[in-house]
Structure formats: structure tokens, C-alpha cells
Design an enzyme around this catalytic site. Structure first.
Site, mmCIF file in Angstrom:
data_model
loop_
_atom_site.group_PDB
_atom_site.id
_atom_site.type_symbol
_atom_site.label_atom_id
_atom_site.label_comp_id
_atom_site.label_asym_id
_atom_site.label_seq_id
_atom_site.Cartn_x
_atom_site.Cartn_y
_atom_site.Cartn_z
ATOM 1 N N ARG A 51 0.803 -1.231 0.000
ATOM 2 C CA ARG A 51 0.000 0.000 0.000
ATOM 3 C C ARG A 51 0.834 1.278 0.000
ATOM 4 N NH1 ARG A 51 -4.413 -0.956 4.548
ATOM 5 N NH2 ARG A 51 -2.463 -1.482 5.537
ATOM 6 N N LYS A 148 0.693 -18.970 6.255
ATOM 7 C CA LYS A 148 -0.178 -19.402 7.342
ATOM 8 C C LYS A 148 -0.653 -18.174 8.114
ATOM 9 C CE LYS A 148 1.821 -20.063 11.763
ATOM 10 N NZ LYS A 148 2.147 -20.785 12.919
ATOM 11 N N ASP A 177 4.144 -23.784 5.123
ATOM 12 C CA ASP A 177 4.311 -24.008 6.551
ATOM 13 C C ASP A 177 5.831 -24.042 6.712
ATOM 14 O OD1 ASP A 177 4.800 -24.963 9.045
ATOM 15 O OD2 ASP A 177 3.214 -26.450 9.039
ATOM 16 N N HIS A 178 6.413 -22.954 7.234
ATOM 17 C CA HIS A 178 7.875 -22.829 7.162
ATOM 18 C C HIS A 178 8.573 -23.978 7.889
ATOM 19 C CE1 HIS A 178 7.345 -20.996 11.128
ATOM 20 N NE2 HIS A 178 8.571 -21.393 11.355
ATOM 21 N N GLU A 216 8.772 -23.799 23.220
ATOM 22 C CA GLU A 216 9.347 -22.477 22.995
ATOM 23 C C GLU A 216 9.632 -21.839 24.348
ATOM 24 O OE1 GLU A 216 7.512 -20.331 19.332
ATOM 25 O OE2 GLU A 216 5.883 -21.321 20.378
ATOM 26 N N HIS A 240 2.192 -27.324 12.464
ATOM 27 C CA HIS A 240 3.575 -27.798 12.602
ATOM 28 C C HIS A 240 3.657 -29.208 13.201
ATOM 29 C CE1 HIS A 240 4.489 -23.805 11.566
ATOM 30 N NE2 HIS A 240 4.556 -23.275 12.764
HETATM 31 P P1 NAD Z 1 2.033 -6.772 8.183
HETATM 32 O O1 NAD Z 1 0.797 -6.183 8.743
HETATM 33 O O2 NAD Z 1 3.348 -6.409 8.790
HETATM 34 O O3 NAD Z 1 2.131 -6.372 6.634
HETATM 35 C C1 NAD Z 1 1.023 -6.406 5.801
HETATM 36 C C2 NAD Z 1 1.424 -5.996 4.384
HETATM 37 O O4 NAD Z 1 0.249 -6.038 3.585
HETATM 38 C C3 NAD Z 1 1.979 -4.567 4.270
HETATM 39 O O5 NAD Z 1 3.021 -4.580 3.315
HETATM 40 C C4 NAD Z 1 0.803 -3.790 3.717
HETATM 41 O O6 NAD Z 1 1.159 -2.669 2.901
HETATM 42 C C5 NAD Z 1 0.126 -4.831 2.866
HETATM 43 N N1 NAD Z 1 -1.295 -4.518 2.675
HETATM 44 C C6 NAD Z 1 -2.264 -4.446 3.619
HETATM 45 N N2 NAD Z 1 -3.452 -4.081 3.054
HETATM 46 C C7 NAD Z 1 -3.205 -3.939 1.726
HETATM 47 C C8 NAD Z 1 -4.006 -3.597 0.609
HETATM 48 N N3 NAD Z 1 -5.299 -3.308 0.720
HETATM 49 N N4 NAD Z 1 -3.421 -3.557 -0.595
HETATM 50 C C9 NAD Z 1 -2.118 -3.830 -0.748
HETATM 51 N N5 NAD Z 1 -1.310 -4.182 0.262
HETATM 52 C C10 NAD Z 1 -1.839 -4.218 1.485
HETATM 53 O O7 NAD Z 1 1.815 -8.343 8.157
HETATM 54 P P2 NAD Z 1 2.936 -9.502 8.215
HETATM 55 O O8 NAD Z 1 3.315 -9.739 9.625
HETATM 56 O O9 NAD Z 1 4.016 -9.210 7.230
HETATM 57 O O10 NAD Z 1 2.092 -10.776 7.780
HETATM 58 C C11 NAD Z 1 1.692 -11.040 6.447
HETATM 59 C C12 NAD Z 1 1.031 -12.407 6.403
HETATM 60 O O11 NAD Z 1 1.966 -13.399 6.791
HETATM 61 C C13 NAD Z 1 -0.139 -12.558 7.370
HETATM 62 O O12 NAD Z 1 -1.096 -13.402 6.778
HETATM 63 C C14 NAD Z 1 0.476 -13.232 8.574
HETATM 64 O O13 NAD Z 1 -0.469 -13.980 9.300
HETATM 65 C C15 NAD Z 1 1.479 -14.144 7.898
HETATM 66 N N6 NAD Z 1 2.613 -14.518 8.737
HETATM 67 C C16 NAD Z 1 3.406 -13.589 9.303
HETATM 68 C C17 NAD Z 1 4.492 -13.976 10.070
HETATM 69 C C18 NAD Z 1 5.432 -12.964 10.661
HETATM 70 O O14 NAD Z 1 6.424 -13.397 11.259
HETATM 71 N N7 NAD Z 1 5.198 -11.694 10.524
HETATM 72 C C19 NAD Z 1 4.761 -15.329 10.276
HETATM 73 C C20 NAD Z 1 3.938 -16.280 9.671
HETATM 74 C C21 NAD Z 1 2.878 -15.856 8.905
#
Ligand code: NAD
Length: 488
Positions: A51, A148, A177-178, A216, A240
Site C-alpha cells: 500500500r 499461514k 508451513d515454514h 518455545e 507444525h
Molecule cells: P504486516 O501487517 O506487517 O504487513 C502487511 C502488508 O500487507 C503490508 O506490506 C501492507 O502494505 C500490505 N497490505 C495491507 N493491506 C493492503 C491492501 N489493501 N493492498 C495492498 N497491500 C496491502 O503483516 P505480516 O506480519 O508481514 O504478515 C503477512 C502475512 O503473513 C499474514 O497473513 C500473517 O499472518 C502471515 N505470517 C506472518 C508472520 C510474521 O512473522 N510476521 C509469520 C507467519 C505468517
């Protein structure tokens, strides 16, 4: 040992959510490390799409910071980072509107692999899939990667699968699933199916029971709000631990091929018995005396003083098939436990008859497969205690650390995201969950959760830094068994 890096062909990787936490901490550093290893060609294009309105240079600066923060200095040799950054581009897009899509589609041309990484919340999967297709950005080498959690229950997982299936074939969908990308998790398959030694004993005739522990030492950290809606069952057990269970229990696939492996895993999940209420223990961690400020209790950490979500779960299940009939599988996972330790213990039966008499005691072999830390294998074997005084038996470990056995390469294997992203580019789905596998896992999980919700079950408190609630000890003690230690 010589490093074997096979470069991939030039590809386009579009990271939707390219400014998010996951992209910053995992995806982009992983890509950089593969670039440093010589696996990613200079012609590859990696496009952040999110975004935030910014130009490509601002995105490169953001990525450079992420790499400096999340990779070790030796991965940042002079010039390499600039080379990697020159592969990067950025487009501001709105997953829910039209903004940015024309610009993005104009950048994606040519007959090469196109991987769209949906690193965004699941509510955006459908809109992204639809717009990617509608803007003509899909060729026959297109893959999408989804993160996930894949659903919150069976219904939501089915709905997500259906949404993705509206736009993509199953062969194009890579559900991450990492855990499956970890070197040692794959080693489970190598150990089981590469050695004649284990497979003949790998069944209910010789194995008394199996323990899977994913412990953990950290708490919920900054994920409190999400975690309190999920809990250990949804966050860890359904995915996992279930994957570990599948790899340890599945039949040998005919070949190491994505669908052959996933077919066998699916059969395990479908053969899992429902879990009896008295075979489940849920827990919630308390702060340790004097540490409440630094390490708050679970309820404080999630900001919900009445939360009944579990930060710990232990359960006993069985697999109703010929190989495993009657063999209990004890699974446990939790946060703020004594140590960070993921290990699978295959507990063999006692020898059928002791020629050394009753005084020699019980001495069963234990095969421990350590997934983290200090990845390796230990086999507990029984030998004679040295010295005089009769035939006294003692158990000693045959201990192998992979890092020591494999030398420098074994000490620095690619991390899970590195391996998995490269598998996406190569088109290898073996380490990704298939839609039916995910649904089967939820079909087993849902009644367990519905059961404790209907009973009004409240998690048992346990002290941070312990091995979990006392009831978890009873769960296994009742069967005349005991948990192996949780050791760093
Ligand atoms: P985050 O909130 O940090 O980032 C979200 C991203 O989505 C941002 O880049 C934002 O700009 C983009 N975004 C949101 N709405 C948007 C829209 N309408 N149009 C375009 N882009 C848009 O989230 P995150 O922590 O990076 O997680 C992303 C996904 O990965 C989630 O589904 C989360 O559950 C999964 N996940 C995250 C982690 C982690 O360690 N952060 C681990 C496993 C899974």
C-alpha cells in the site's frame, strides 16, 4: 564438503505485502542469502507491491535496512548488496481497488516463472488472486504463495481453498508451513527412508509410543491479539506438529515426488483417531515471581484478563492403521517453557525377555531426532556398566550432531524460507501443504476445540520456565510412561 548450489533461471517474484513484517524479517533476507550463495541470477526481478506510496529507491533503502538487521555481517560482502538491490523494484498497489495494477502488470512481461507471494492477511488472498488474473499477469509458469494461518477452522479453510481455486490450479498454489522447510524436518524423511536400519522396526510391534515436543522459551511477544484468537492448538498443533506427525508416521512414498509424499501424509491425517477429552491438557503461563514486568503472564501479554486461550497443549492421539494400531502418539507444544527445544522421541519397546534377570531393570531404546537447536540424532542403547560386580546394565547415548558430522556446510544450511522460496521458483511442491491436507488437518482439529468449548474447559496455569502444567505429566503417567526432558 563442497557446497552444491544450482542457480535457478531468471524469474519474477512479486511480494504483495512487500513492506510488511514477514517480508522484512524473513522473505527479503532469505532472497538476499540465496543471491549471495549464487543461486539467484542477476536478471531476476523482485518487485515489492504494497500500500505504501514510495519509489523503487526508497524501497531499496528499506530492503537494505532489513538485510542489515536480519542477516549476519558475513552475508553482506561489499558490492553484493548493491547487486541484489539492483534486482529490486517497487509498485504501490491496492489489493482492494484498481490503483497500481496497470503499472505492476506493465512490469511483468516475458516468458519466465512468475511467483506471486501473498504476504498479506488471508482476507486479501481472494482480491489479489482475482486482480492478478484480471490484469493478465498470469502465464503458464505462474505460482502463488500463501502464508499461514490457512484458515481458522475447516469452514474458513474450505472457503479460502475455494477462493484460490476460482483463479488458480492446485498445482500453482504453494501453501507455506515454514516448518517443512527446515533442514532437519526434511532429514526426518532421509533418516526414515534412507536407512534400512529403522524402517523394519518402525511400527506398533517394536515402537511403544512416540513423543513430539515443540517447546518455545519465548512468550506471545507482539502477536498477542492474533495469538489469543488462535491458541496453541491452531497456531502450532494443527499445522507444525501435525506435519511432524505425518512425516514420522507415514508409509514410504513410492518416490520423492510432491504428490506421492503428500498422498501419504494425507492418509495419516485421515487415520487419526478423534482425541478423547481426558487425553487433552491445556495450559496458560503465569509470570515467574519477580519477573512479571519483564516477562508478563499470558493474560497480561495478550491484554485479556479473562482469556481462556491455551498457550500450551498436550494431547494423546492414535493412528488407526495397520502400522500404528495401538501405539500412542503424545504431542505437546507451548510457550514460555523451560527451553527452546523441538524433538521427536521414538520410544521402542523393552526386549521381550531379559536374559539378565529382573534386577537388570528396564532398558528400552530411544531414538531422539532433534529438530532444534543442535540438530541431530541420539540413539539410547544399553550396554554393560564397566567393572566387576555382575552384569549391571546402563543406557548410554550414541549421539550425532549434524553440524559436527557434516562440517562447515552442515553448520550453515539454508533457512526454511530460503529453501521454500527457491522451491517455488523451481516448481517443487513437495514441502508445501496441499489443499486437501490442510482441510483434513482442520477436520481433525475442529471437534477437539469444539469439545473443550462445549465443556467450558479452562486452561491450567503453569509457571514460566517450567515444563508445562502438572496435568500434562499425569496425561502420560497414567499410561505408565513419562515425558522425555525438555532440554536446551
Ligand atoms: P504486516 O501487517 O506487517 O504487513 C502487511 C502488508 O500487507 C503490508 O506490506 C501492507 O502494505 C500490505 N497490505 C495491507 N493491506 C493492503 C491492501 N489493501 N493492498 C495492498 N497491500 C496491502 O503483516 P505480516 O506480519 O508481514 O504478515 C503477512 C502475512 O503473513 C499474514 O497473513 C500473517 O499472518 C502471515 N505470517 C506472518 C508472520 C510474521 O512473522 N510476521 C509469520 C507467519 C505468517
Amino acid at each position: 564438503m563442497v557446497s552444491r548450489v544450482i542457480p535457478v533461471d531468471p524469474f519474477d517474484l512479486i511480494i504483495f505485502g512487500g513492506t510488511g513484517d514477514l517480508a522484512r524479517r524473513k522473505i527479503l533476507p532469505a532472497l538476499f542469502r540465496r543471491y549471495c550463495a549464487g543461486q539467484i541470477p542477476q536478471e531476476a526481478r523482485i518487485i515489492g507491491a504494497a500500500r505504501r506510496t514510495q519509489d523503487a529507491d526508497a524501497y531499496r533503502a528499506f530492503v537494505a535496512d532489513a538485510i542489515k538487521e536480519f542477516t549476519t555481517p558475513r552475508h553482506c560482502e561489499d558490492g553484493t548488496l548493491d547487486g541484489f538491490l539492483s534486482c529490486l523494484d517497487y509498485v504501490a498497489v491496492d489489493a482492494l481497488g484498481d490503483a497500481g495494477w496497470q503499472e505492476l502488470s506493465a512490469k511483468i512481461t516475458g516468458d519466465r516463472v512468475r511467483a506471486y507471494y501473498f504476504s498479506v492477511g488471508p482476507r486479501l488472498f481472494g482480491p489479489l488472486a482475482k486482480r492478478t488474473k484480471a490484469h493478465g499477469m498470469v502465464n503458464d509458469q505462474t505460482r502463488i504463495v500463501v502464508e499461514k494461518p490457512f484458515g481458522h477452522d475447516l469452514d474458513s479453510a474450505k472457503a479460502l481453498n475455494a477462493t484460490l481455486a476460482d483463479h488458480f490450479q492446485e498445482s500453482q498454489i504453494y501453501r507455506i508451513d515454514h516448518y517443512l522447510g527446515k533442514e532437519t524436518v526434511q532429514n526426518l524423511m532421509a533418516v526414515r527412508f534412507g536407512n534400512m536400519l529403522f524402517e523394519p522396526l518402525w511400527n506398533s510391534q517394536y515402537v511403544d509410543h512416540i513423543q513430539i515436543t515443540v517447546a518455545e522459551s519465548v512468550g506471545v511477544g507482539g502477536r498477542g491479539e492474533y495469538y489469543d484468537r488462535a491458541g496453541a492448538m491452531r497456531d502450532m498443533m494443527q499445522n507444525h506438529l501435525m506435519q511432524l506427525l505425518c512425516l514420522i508416521a507415514m508409509e514410504p512414498p513410492a518416490k520423492f515426488d510432491p504428490d506421492a509424499v503428500r498422498d501419504e501424509k494425507l492418509k495419516v491425517i485421515r487415520a487419526l483417531d478423534p482425541v478423547e477429552p481426558h487425553h487433552i491438557v491445556r495450559g496458560q503461563y503465569l509470570a515467574r515471581d519477580g519477573e512479571a514486568e519483564e516477562h508478563p503472564s499470558y493474560r497480561e501479554a495478550v491484554g485479556n484478563p479473562r482469556s481462556t486461550t491455551e498457550s500450551y497443549i498436550a494431547l494423546r492421539t492414535q493412528i488407526s492403521n495397520w502400522r500404528w494400531a495401538g501405539t500412542p502418539f503424545y504431542l505437546r507444544t507451548g510457550k514460555r517453557l523451560k527451553a527452546r527445544s523441538s524433538v521427536i522421541n521414538v520410544m521402542f519397546k523393552d526386549a521381550p525377555h531379559s536374559i539378565f534377570g529382573a534386577d537388570a531393570g528396564r532398558h528400552a531404546n530411544v531414538l531422539s531426532i532433534r529438530l532444534q537447536p543442535n540438530e541431530g540424532i541420539t540413539l539410547k542403547v544399553t550396554i554393560k556398566e564397566p567393572g566387576q560386580g555382575g552384569m549391571r546394565l546402563v543406557d548410554v547415548p550414541l549421539d550425532m550432531s549434524f553440524a559436527e558430522a557434516l562440517g562447515p556446510e552442515g553448520q550453515d544450511p539454508p533457512d526454511a524460507y530460503e529453501r521454500l522460496i527457491m522451491d517455488v521458483v523451481r516448481g517443487n511442491q513437495t514441502l508445501f501443504m496441499r489443499g486437501d491436507e490442510v482441510e483434513a488437518a482442520w477436520a481433525w482439529t475442529d471437534p477437539v476445540i469444539a469439545g473443550w468449548e462445549a465443556r467450558g474447559d479452562v486452561p491450567k496455569p503453569y509457571e514460566s520456565g517450567s515444563t508445562g502444567p502438572g496435568d500434562a505429566e499425569l496425561l502420560i503417567k497414567r499410561d505408565g510412561r513419562h515425558w522425555q526432558g525438555i532440554n536446551p
